[in-house]
Design a protein around this motif. Structure first.
Motif, PDB file in Angstrom:
ATOM      1  N   TYR A 143      11.423  -1.034  -7.297  1.00  0.00           N
ATOM      2  CA  TYR A 143      12.359  -0.382  -6.802  1.00  0.00           C
ATOM      3  C   TYR A 143      13.583  -0.157  -7.706  1.00  0.00           C
ATOM      4  O   TYR A 143      14.802  -0.328  -7.344  1.00  0.00           O
ATOM      5  CB  TYR A 143      12.738  -0.773  -5.529  1.00  0.00           C
ATOM      6  N   PHE A 181       7.925   6.064  -4.757  1.00  0.00           N
ATOM      7  CA  PHE A 181       7.771   5.807  -3.354  1.00  0.00           C
ATOM      8  C   PHE A 181       8.059   6.671  -2.231  1.00  0.00           C
ATOM      9  O   PHE A 181       7.125   7.089  -1.404  1.00  0.00           O
ATOM     10  CB  PHE A 181       8.458   4.294  -2.940  1.00  0.00           C
ATOM     11  N   ILE A 230       5.055   8.732  -2.589  1.00  0.00           N
ATOM     12  CA  ILE A 230       4.026   8.030  -1.807  1.00  0.00           C
ATOM     13  C   ILE A 230       4.024   8.594  -0.302  1.00  0.00           C
ATOM     14  O   ILE A 230       2.896   8.993   0.388  1.00  0.00           O
ATOM     15  CB  ILE A 230       4.156   6.760  -2.288  1.00  0.00           C
ATOM     16  N   TYR A 241      -1.602   8.881   2.401  1.00  0.00           N
ATOM     17  CA  TYR A 241      -0.351   7.770   2.948  1.00  0.00           C
ATOM     18  C   TYR A 241       0.112   8.238   4.052  1.00  0.00           C
ATOM     19  O   TYR A 241       1.077   8.778   4.527  1.00  0.00           O
ATOM     20  CB  TYR A 241       0.471   7.505   1.807  1.00  0.00           C
ATOM     21  N   GLY A 261       8.947   1.327   8.617  1.00  0.00           N
ATOM     22  CA  GLY A 261       7.843   1.895   7.497  1.00  0.00           C
ATOM     23  C   GLY A 261       6.937   0.576   7.152  1.00  0.00           C
ATOM     24  O   GLY A 261       6.258   0.847   6.158  1.00  0.00           O
ATOM     25  N   THR A 286       7.687  -2.647   6.148  1.00  0.00           N
ATOM     26  CA  THR A 286       8.062  -3.065   5.054  1.00  0.00           C
ATOM     27  C   THR A 286       7.765  -4.578   5.290  1.00  0.00           C
ATOM     28  O   THR A 286       7.690  -5.392   4.564  1.00  0.00           O
ATOM     29  CB  THR A 286       9.429  -2.733   4.581  1.00  0.00           C
ATOM     30  N   TYR A 337      -4.287   3.731  -0.684  1.00  0.00           N
ATOM     31  CA  TYR A 337      -3.451   2.859  -1.854  1.00  0.00           C
ATOM     32  C   TYR A 337      -3.893   3.166  -3.123  1.00  0.00           C
ATOM     33  O   TYR A 337      -3.800   2.401  -4.035  1.00  0.00           O
ATOM     34  CB  TYR A 337      -3.503   1.291  -1.428  1.00  0.00           C
ATOM     35  N   MET A 391      -2.373  -5.335  -4.526  1.00  0.00           N
ATOM     36  CA  MET A 391      -2.253  -4.562  -5.395  1.00  0.00           C
ATOM     37  C   MET A 391      -1.997  -5.500  -6.468  1.00  0.00           C
ATOM     38  O   MET A 391      -1.284  -6.291  -6.617  1.00  0.00           O
ATOM     39  CB  MET A 391      -0.900  -3.736  -4.966  1.00  0.00           C
TER      40      MET A 391
END
Ligand code: AVI
Length: 325
Positions: A41, A49, A52, A58, A165, A167, A210, A256
């Protein structure tokens, strides 16, 4: 009506562990190599992002937004007037759904967005202030950890911490446990925690989310190398790495990685670090855990965060949970 506090001032940063790149040195000298996800970030990474979140594959952002549209009024009724504290607020898009609901009930609007990116925090706070004349914003430029440690008692009776989200999925089990303890410590009894989590679903849909067809997720992953170059005077050539993401079913998580397309040597001069890569060797960059609604409720309860209400979409792809301390 806008107050911005920099918990990530130069002093705070120098006191903040890992701001010196020691986490990068540690990660790149492990087997397998890793880079902490916070290096996604920088400004270009944050913009990628945002892109995305708009991708057809997504589904997370869209689905969570639709759930919130359907349940915001009920959330506002359940919590009554409260100050909304949002961790990782970014562009605050979903916040508007909540603010509208509280506004409709005539509640005073207090919003505390918390994000490491000062630019996006300030611009979105200014946009919100223009649209909500009675809104008071106290923005914190901070990591979650620092903000949760420093959050003072709010002027209003009740506070709701929002972590949307999914996270939470980017934290491993240990980090997640620590994070939920911090949330519980930051809340007074009777206050609220609103959580959005991505749920377990078909491998096909997860892999597509992804590995998008436009390659935005690949660019987001590879951007990390440019970020390290910029920050630590490095010479990563991102053309010599490729994006690799897959769903690890046994761990219920997307993993990832960046894969080195040839054997190569990379230097991060500011860290005095030389890293050797074999052809095909990978750097682990992110996990994105996918949750089961029963287990996450139990986990929350284990931290005295009692789920009051759970909302999901017709496909049960995403969950929004309102918990009370
Ligand atoms: C921020 N976080 C919830 C995203 C996710 O889905 O885990 C980060 C992301 N990584 C790749 N695409 C999106």
């Amino acid at each position: 009506r806008l107050q911005i506090e920099y918990l990530l001032s130069a002093t705070a940063l120098s006191q903040h562990k890992q701001s010196d790149g020691s986490d990068v040195v540690w990660g790149l000298t492990q087997t397998p190599k890793t880079i902490p996800p916070r290096y996604f970030y920088d400004d270009p990474g944050s913009q990628l992002f945002e892109q995305i979140c708009e991708l057809p594959e997504y589904y997370l952002t869209r689905t969570e937004g639709a759930i919130l549209q359907g349940c915001a009024a009920e959330i506002a009724r359940l919590t009554g007037a409260c100050e909304i504290v949002e961790l990782g607020s970014g562009s605050s898009t979903k916040t508007r759904i909540l603010l509208d609901a509280y506004n409709k009930l005539g509640y005073p609007l207090g919003y505390v967005p918390i994000d490491v990116s000062a630019g996006i925090l300030e611009s979105s706070a200014r946009e919100l202030l223009a649209d909500y004349p009675s809104l008071v914003v106290r923005a914190l430029v901070s990591t979650y950890e620092l903000a949760l440690e420093r959050l003072e008692a709010s002027r209003l009776a009740t506070r709701m911490i929002c972590f949307l989200g999914s996270t939470l999925g980017n934290l491993n089990r240990e980090e997640c446990d620590r994070f939920l303890s911090q949330i519980a410590d930051a809340l007074n009894v009777g206050e609220y925690f609103l959580l959005g989590v991505d749920l377990q679903k078909s491998e096909y849909l997860l892999n597509a989310a992804y590995n998008d067809s436009q390659g935005v997720t690949a660019a987001f992953n590879l951007n990390m190398l440019e970020h390290l170059n910029w920050r630590f005077d490095g010479n990563f050539d991102k053309a010599q790495f490729e994006h690799w993401a897959f769903y690890n079913k046994s761990q219920s998580q997307i993993e990832m990685h960046l894969r080195s397309v040839r054997s190569q040597t990379v230097q991060l001069r500011a860290l005095d670090l030389t890293v050797e890569f074999e052809k095909g060797e990978t750097i682990f960059t992110e996990i994105s855990r996918k949750f089961d609604l029963n287990s996450i409720q139990k986990e929350l309860q284990g931290h005295d965060l009692v789920p009051l209400q759970v909302w999901t979409d017709p496909n049960q792809w995403f969950g929004v949970l309102l918990c009370q301390m």
